[in-house]
Design a protein around this motif. Structure first.
Motif, PDB file in Angstrom:
ATOM      1  N   ASN A 153       0.779  -1.234   0.000  1.00 56.37           N
ATOM      2  CA  ASN A 153       0.000   0.000   0.000  1.00 56.37           C
ATOM      3  C   ASN A 153       0.816   1.292   0.000  1.00 56.37           C
ATOM      4  OD1 ASN A 153      -2.951  -1.027   0.593  1.00 56.37           O
ATOM      5  ND2 ASN A 153      -1.630  -2.161   1.983  1.00 56.37           N
ATOM      6  N   PHE A 198      -6.445   5.644   4.440  1.00 55.80           N
ATOM      7  CA  PHE A 198      -6.541   4.221   4.766  1.00 55.80           C
ATOM      8  C   PHE A 198      -7.341   4.102   6.057  1.00 55.80           C
ATOM      9  CE2 PHE A 198      -2.554   4.510   2.317  1.00 55.80           C
ATOM     10  CZ  PHE A 198      -2.835   3.594   1.307  1.00 55.80           C
ATOM     11  N   ASN A 199      -8.661   4.058   5.918  1.00 61.80           N
ATOM     12  CA  ASN A 199      -9.479   3.941   7.122  1.00 61.80           C
ATOM     13  C   ASN A 199      -9.378   2.523   7.679  1.00 61.80           C
ATOM     14  OD1 ASN A 199     -11.244   2.302   5.616  1.00 61.80           O
ATOM     15  ND2 ASN A 199     -12.447   4.079   4.954  1.00 61.80           N
ATOM     16  N   ALA A 201     -11.325   0.154   7.564  1.00 58.45           N
ATOM     17  CA  ALA A 201     -11.803  -0.901   6.664  1.00 58.45           C
ATOM     18  C   ALA A 201     -10.737  -1.277   5.642  1.00 58.45           C
ATOM     19  CB  ALA A 201     -13.077  -0.449   5.951  1.00 58.45           C
ATOM     20  N   ASN A 202      -9.865  -0.306   5.285  1.00 58.26           N
ATOM     21  CA  ASN A 202      -8.779  -0.581   4.338  1.00 58.26           C
ATOM     22  C   ASN A 202      -7.599  -1.251   5.028  1.00 58.26           C
ATOM     23  OD1 ASN A 202      -9.622   2.623   3.160  1.00 58.26           O
ATOM     24  ND2 ASN A 202     -10.153   0.734   2.106  1.00 58.26           N
ATOM     25  N   ILE A 203      -7.125  -0.614   6.087  1.00 64.22           N
ATOM     26  CA  ILE A 203      -6.035  -1.162   6.904  1.00 64.22           C
ATOM     27  C   ILE A 203      -6.515  -1.149   8.342  1.00 64.22           C
ATOM     28  CG2 ILE A 203      -3.649  -0.895   7.659  1.00 64.22           C
ATOM     29  CD1 ILE A 203      -2.994   0.462   5.054  1.00 64.22           C
ATOM     30  N   THR A 204      -6.638  -2.297   8.937  1.00 60.52           N
ATOM     31  CA  THR A 204      -7.169  -2.396  10.297  1.00 60.52           C
ATOM     32  C   THR A 204      -6.229  -1.710  11.288  1.00 60.52           C
ATOM     33  OG1 THR A 204      -6.033  -4.487  10.746  1.00 60.52           O
ATOM     34  CG2 THR A 204      -8.223  -4.613   9.715  1.00 60.52           C
ATOM     35  N   LYS A 208      -2.196  -1.230  11.052  1.00 52.60           N
ATOM     36  CA  LYS A 208      -1.539   0.082  11.154  1.00 52.60           C
ATOM     37  C   LYS A 208      -0.393   0.002  12.161  1.00 52.60           C
ATOM     38  CE  LYS A 208      -5.314   3.227   9.858  1.00 52.60           C
ATOM     39  NZ  LYS A 208      -6.404   2.320   9.491  1.00 52.60           N
TER      40      LYS A 208
END
Length: 260
Positions: A153, A198-199, A201-204, A208
Motif C-alpha cells: 500500500n 486508509f481507514n 476498513a482498508n487497513i485495520t 496500522k
C-alpha cells in the motif's frame, strides 16, 4: 373475565407499552453513561481555548467557522482531531509559504495548544480521533506482517523501507524514518495532501500498528550494512553493476597492459 380481557386489550395499551419501554431504555442509558466530572469541564475549556487559538492563527485561511475558502484552504468540519494533530504537530500548519504541498517544519504550537485546537475542530463534526498510546506502540506489532502491508500500500510512493520518494508536479512522499508513530498512524487514518485515506476498513488498526513496527525496524539500521540511499533493490542493483563494470574495466586494462 370478559371485562378484564377488554381492559387488557385497550387500544391505548400499545402506546403505553412503548412509552414504558422508552423510559426504561433512557434510564439504562443514563446509568451507563459516565457522570459529569472535572475532566468534562476541562474538555469544555480546551474547546474554548482551541477556538480562540484558531481564530488568531488559522481563521484567515480556513474561516472563523473552519468552513474553508475556495482556492485558499479546505473546510475542516468533520476532519477530526487526528488531522489537526498531524498537520499542526508536524509543523505543516500553519503553512510557511504557498507551494505544491505543505512542508514539515518545527511545530509552531506546544502539545497542549495542539490538543486544544484539535478539541475545537473535533467539536465541529465527527472525525478520526487521535490514536491511543497502545494503538501506536510498535513493540506490540508484527514487523513481518507490517512489511507486507507497507509494500502493498505504501512502498510505491514512500520507497520499500519508508525512505521517501518523488511524485509529480513538484510533490514528494516524505521519509518516514524520523516520523513519530502517532503521526504515522494519523497519516494513514486521515490521508494528508497527496496520500490516500486508509481507514480501518482498508487497513485495520492492528495492521496500522504492524506498519509502525516495520518502519521502526527499518529505522533501527540496515541489517545488510550500508543503506545505499534507502531505495531498495534499484540502488543495490546499480551499485552491483558499477562494481562489476569497474572490475571488468580494470581486468581489461590489466590484460592489455600485460600483453603490450
Amino acid at each position: 373475565m370478559h371485562a378484564l380481557a377488554r381492559r387488557r386489550h385497550h387500544k391505548a395499551a400499545p402506546m403505553l407499552l412503548v412509552l414504558v419501554l422508552l423510559a426504561l431504555i433512557t434510564g439504562i442509558a443514563a446509568m451507563a453513561a459516565p457522570s459529569a466530572t472535572a475532566a468534562d469541564a476541562a474538555s469544555a475549556d480546551d474547546v474554548a481555548a482551541g477556538e480562540a487559538l484558531f481564530a488568531a492563527n488559522c481563521a484567515s485561511c480556513h474561516g472563523l467557522d473552519a468552513q474553508g475558502q475556495d482556492g485558499v484552504a479546505p473546510s475542516l468540519v468533520g476532519v477530526g482531531a487526528a488531522a489537526v494533530d498531524f498537520q499542526v504537530g508536524t509543523g505543516r500548519m500553519p503553512m510557511q509559504a504557498s507551494g505544491p504541498q505543505a512542508m514539515a517544519k518545527p511545530a509552531q504550537f506546544d502539545q497542549d495548544e495542539i490538543n486544544q485546537l484539535a478539541a475545537w475542530v473535533a467539536s465541529l463534526g465527527a472525525g478520526p480521533a487521535i490514536p491511543t498510546a497502545e494503538q501506536v506502540d510498535g513493540s506490540l506489532g508484527d514487523a513481518a506482517a507490517g512489511m507486507e502491508v507497507f509494500r502493498t500500500n505504501c512502498a510505491m510512493c514512500h520507497g520499500s523501507i519508508g525512505g521517501g520518494g518523488a511524485l509529480t508536479q513538484g510533490k514528494f512522499a516524505p521519509s518516514l524514518l524520523e516520523t513519530t508513530p502517532t503521526h504515522i498512524y494519523e497519516a494513514m487514518l486521515t490521508g494528508p495532501q497527496s496520500m490516500p485515506v486508509f481507514n480501518d476498513a482498508n487497513i485495520t488498526p492492528e495492521n496500522k500498528r504492524n506498519v509502525i513496527a516495520y518502519l521502526e525496524a527499518q529505522d533501527a539500521g540496515s541489517p545488510g550494512g550500508l543503506s545505499l540511499g534507502a531505495i531498495g533493490p534499484v540502488s543495490e542493483g546499480l551499485w552491483a553493476w558499477l562494481v562489476l563494470l569497474g572490475l571488468i574495466i580494470g581486468a581489461t586494462v590489466w590484460v592489455g597492459a600485460r600483453s603490450s
